[in-house]
Design an enzyme around this catalytic site. Structure first.
Site, PDB file in Angstrom:
ATOM      1  N   HIS A 297      45.213  53.769  42.019  1.00  0.00           N
ATOM      2  CA  HIS A 297      44.787  55.340  41.620  1.00  0.00           C
ATOM      3  C   HIS A 297      45.860  56.187  42.210  1.00  0.00           C
ATOM      4  O   HIS A 297      45.875  57.548  41.955  1.00  0.00           O
ATOM      5  CB  HIS A 297      43.325  55.497  42.109  1.00  0.00           C
ATOM      6  N   CYS A 298      46.725  55.697  43.122  1.00  0.00           N
ATOM      7  CA  CYS A 298      47.403  56.708  43.909  1.00  0.00           C
ATOM      8  C   CYS A 298      48.903  57.035  43.588  1.00  0.00           C
ATOM      9  O   CYS A 298      49.281  58.192  43.025  1.00  0.00           O
ATOM     10  CB  CYS A 298      47.282  56.287  45.427  1.00  0.00           C
ATOM     11  N   ILE A 299      49.913  55.821  43.823  1.00  0.00           N
ATOM     12  CA  ILE A 299      51.523  56.029  43.658  1.00  0.00           C
ATOM     13  C   ILE A 299      51.630  56.502  42.197  1.00  0.00           C
ATOM     14  O   ILE A 299      52.428  57.429  42.199  1.00  0.00           O
ATOM     15  CB  ILE A 299      52.047  55.026  44.062  1.00  0.00           C
ATOM     16  N   ASP A 302      49.402  60.514  41.842  1.00  0.00           N
ATOM     17  CA  ASP A 302      49.468  61.762  42.760  1.00  0.00           C
ATOM     18  C   ASP A 302      50.886  62.520  42.663  1.00  0.00           C
ATOM     19  O   ASP A 302      50.643  63.730  42.703  1.00  0.00           O
ATOM     20  CB  ASP A 302      49.219  61.236  44.243  1.00  0.00           C
TER      21      ASP A 302
END
Ligand code: NAD
Length: 460
Positions: A297-299, A302
């Site tokens: 969900h992040c790299i 974001d």
């Protein structure tokens, strides 16, 4: 000064409640971030209420069950015994001293920030807001979200005319003539590294940025009861940017090694050997590893929150764009490598039986979000391959935000019947020696077969 004293009294009283473990903590969003956080506060003897719109999650927790692989049902049962409960009833937020928001922040179909989870949550929270309450946003987002998006909704839609505390110092009078009608707002990014067991969660320093010093003080006091080190920064925007810097640093460095891997493959150099050798340098080098593409969900997500926001300032974040381009191309490189490897066996992707090993976005975790395995499967299917998969964490791949595969996990037997086995996720459960010995052909995107010398293995 009287107004400021009222604020200080509220701050002192909440700090005391935190110290005595009488402060009630509400966590909105009981996913990979929110549920472990709720358990951490419960362990430290806080009375915690979790809020989620997903009734299945609420019901599972109510029955003492868990839906996150690494959190056992026994942990939920123990938390329940300490008073932890979950609900979808936002009215219960009125009883909380602190409310922490941990809802998703994905990208929309145009690769732009989708803040709808944050705004929906804030609209739902606002009518229940109470004087003196502390509201903390933990969801990763662009700098400005807390003060430009969350705070105005809370101020506009609460029922008691409450305003966020904004005084710049605990010694200067509050700008709000009704200081006892204030609430506190802060941002504190989540820094969890799923699957990483080397650092205990409580040992990960917690960055906190408050809208004003009292909000920062309160948030610091709350988190200080579960984390060993608090890192205060001057504003929510600085805290929001800190999280993005951390993830962009990762994204860009992974892109760098992915690009160098492509060059090394062409030059006949083993990138893994090079990274291992470079890692012996005692300063100035931190290893990052190539792979089949970014996941989680992040790299992959974001950095684009920042590149979107940067446009408002007429600024192009070129590192982010370039890293995105290189990383997004990696599943296509995997497809080309499978095609090349099959070609060596006088076979084509079209019609080949391909087994994808590991679909989680990284080793030993139960998270499929943005996993490059899903893209590789779709690309293979598009080229006419008959794709099966195995992953110890996923008996079934259904529908996600960007995919709809409806595949059932295959058994890990008859490995010799596949034209090609592709290692996408290097789960530690797998016996790679056995896999190589039984397979016709193995394409390894993770160096999982390191040390296994076989002409059947193609590292890509
Ligand atoms: N997963 C990670 O490793 C990680 C690490 C660092 C930061 N983050 C950030 O933390 C945030 C949450 O991520 P996550 O992985 O926990 O997401 P998740 O999807 O696992 O959990 C989010 C939860 O929020 C719930 N939810 C959505 N809208 C809601 C609403 N209006 N009210 C109540 N509940 C609602 C969902 O049902 C879900 O249970 C994201 O911003 C993410 O970028 C995640």
């Amino acid at each position: 000064m009287a107004n400021q004293s009222a604020v200080n009294r509220t701050v002192e009283s909440t700090k005391n409640k935190i110290k005595q473990r009488q402060a009630r903590v509400g966590i909105i969003g009981l996913g990979y971030v929110g549920l472990p956080l709720a358990l951490l506060f419960t362990e430290q003897k806080f009375l915690v209420t979790g809020f989620d719109i997903d009734q299945r999650k609420v019901d599972t927790l109510a029955q003492g069950g868990s839906y996150i692989y690494r959190i056992g049902a026994d942990e939920i049962k123990a938390a329940k015994a300490q008073g932890f409960s979950a609900t979808s009833d936002y009215a219960q937020l009125e009883e909380m001293d602190a409310v922490i928001i941990c809802v998703p922040t994905p990208l929309n179909q145009y690769h732009e920030p989708d803040l709808s989870y944050i705004t929906d949550t804030t609209h739902a929270l606002a009518p229940h807001l109470q004087p003196g309450q502390l509201v903390i946003l933990e969801s990763t987002t662009y700098p400005g979200t807390t003060e430009e998006v969350l705070l105005p909704i809370l101020e506009k839609e609460n029922k008691q005319g409450l305003k966020a505390a904004r005084s710049t110092s605990s010694r200067t009078p509050s700008a709000n003539p009704r200081a006892e009608k204030e609430f506190f707002v802060a941002f504190s990014p989540e820094r969890e590294d799923p699957g990483n067991t080397t650092v205990a969660r409580c040992d990960i320093p917690k960055v906190v940025g408050g809208v004003n010093p009292q909000a920062a003080e309160l948030a610091g006091a709350l988190y200080g009861s579960i984390f060993h080190r608090i890192v205060p920064v001057s504003s929510p925007a600085a805290a929001e940017m800190t999280k993005l810097l951390e993830n962009i640093y990762r994204c860009v460095n992974i892109a760098l090694v992915n690009e160098l891997k492509l060059l090394c493959l062409r030059m006949g150099i083993d990138i893994w050997e090079v990274i291992a050798a470079a890692s012996t340098k005692p300063f100035g080098f931190h290893p990052f590893y190539p792979g089949p593409g970014l996941g989680g969900h992040c790299i992959p997500v974001d950095p684009f929150y920042l590149s979107w926001k940067a446009k408002e300032f007429d600024f192009r974040t070129r590192f982010i764009e370039l890293a995105g381009e290189i990383n997004n191309n990696m599943p296509y490189h995997v497809l080309a490598s499978i095609g090349g490897a099959l070609n060596q066996h006088k076979k084509s992707v079209n019609g080949a039986r391909v087994l994808v090993l590991g679909v989680a976005y990284k080793r030993d975790i139960d998270d499929l979000r943005e996993s490059p395995a899903l893209t590789v499967i779709e690309l293979l299917q598009h080229e006419g391959a008959q794709v099966s998969y195995h992953d110890p964490y996923f008996p079934f791949i259904g529908k996600g935000r960007k995919y709809d595969l409806q595949m059932k996990r295959t058994e890990l037997d008859k490995l010799g019947e596949y034209d090609c086995i592709v290692i996408i996720t290097d789960h530690s459960d797998y016996d790679y020696k056995k896999i190589v010995s039984e397979a016709q052909l193995v394409v390894d995107t993770r160096n999982a077969t390191k040390g296994i010398d076989s002409p059947k293995v193609v590292r890509c």
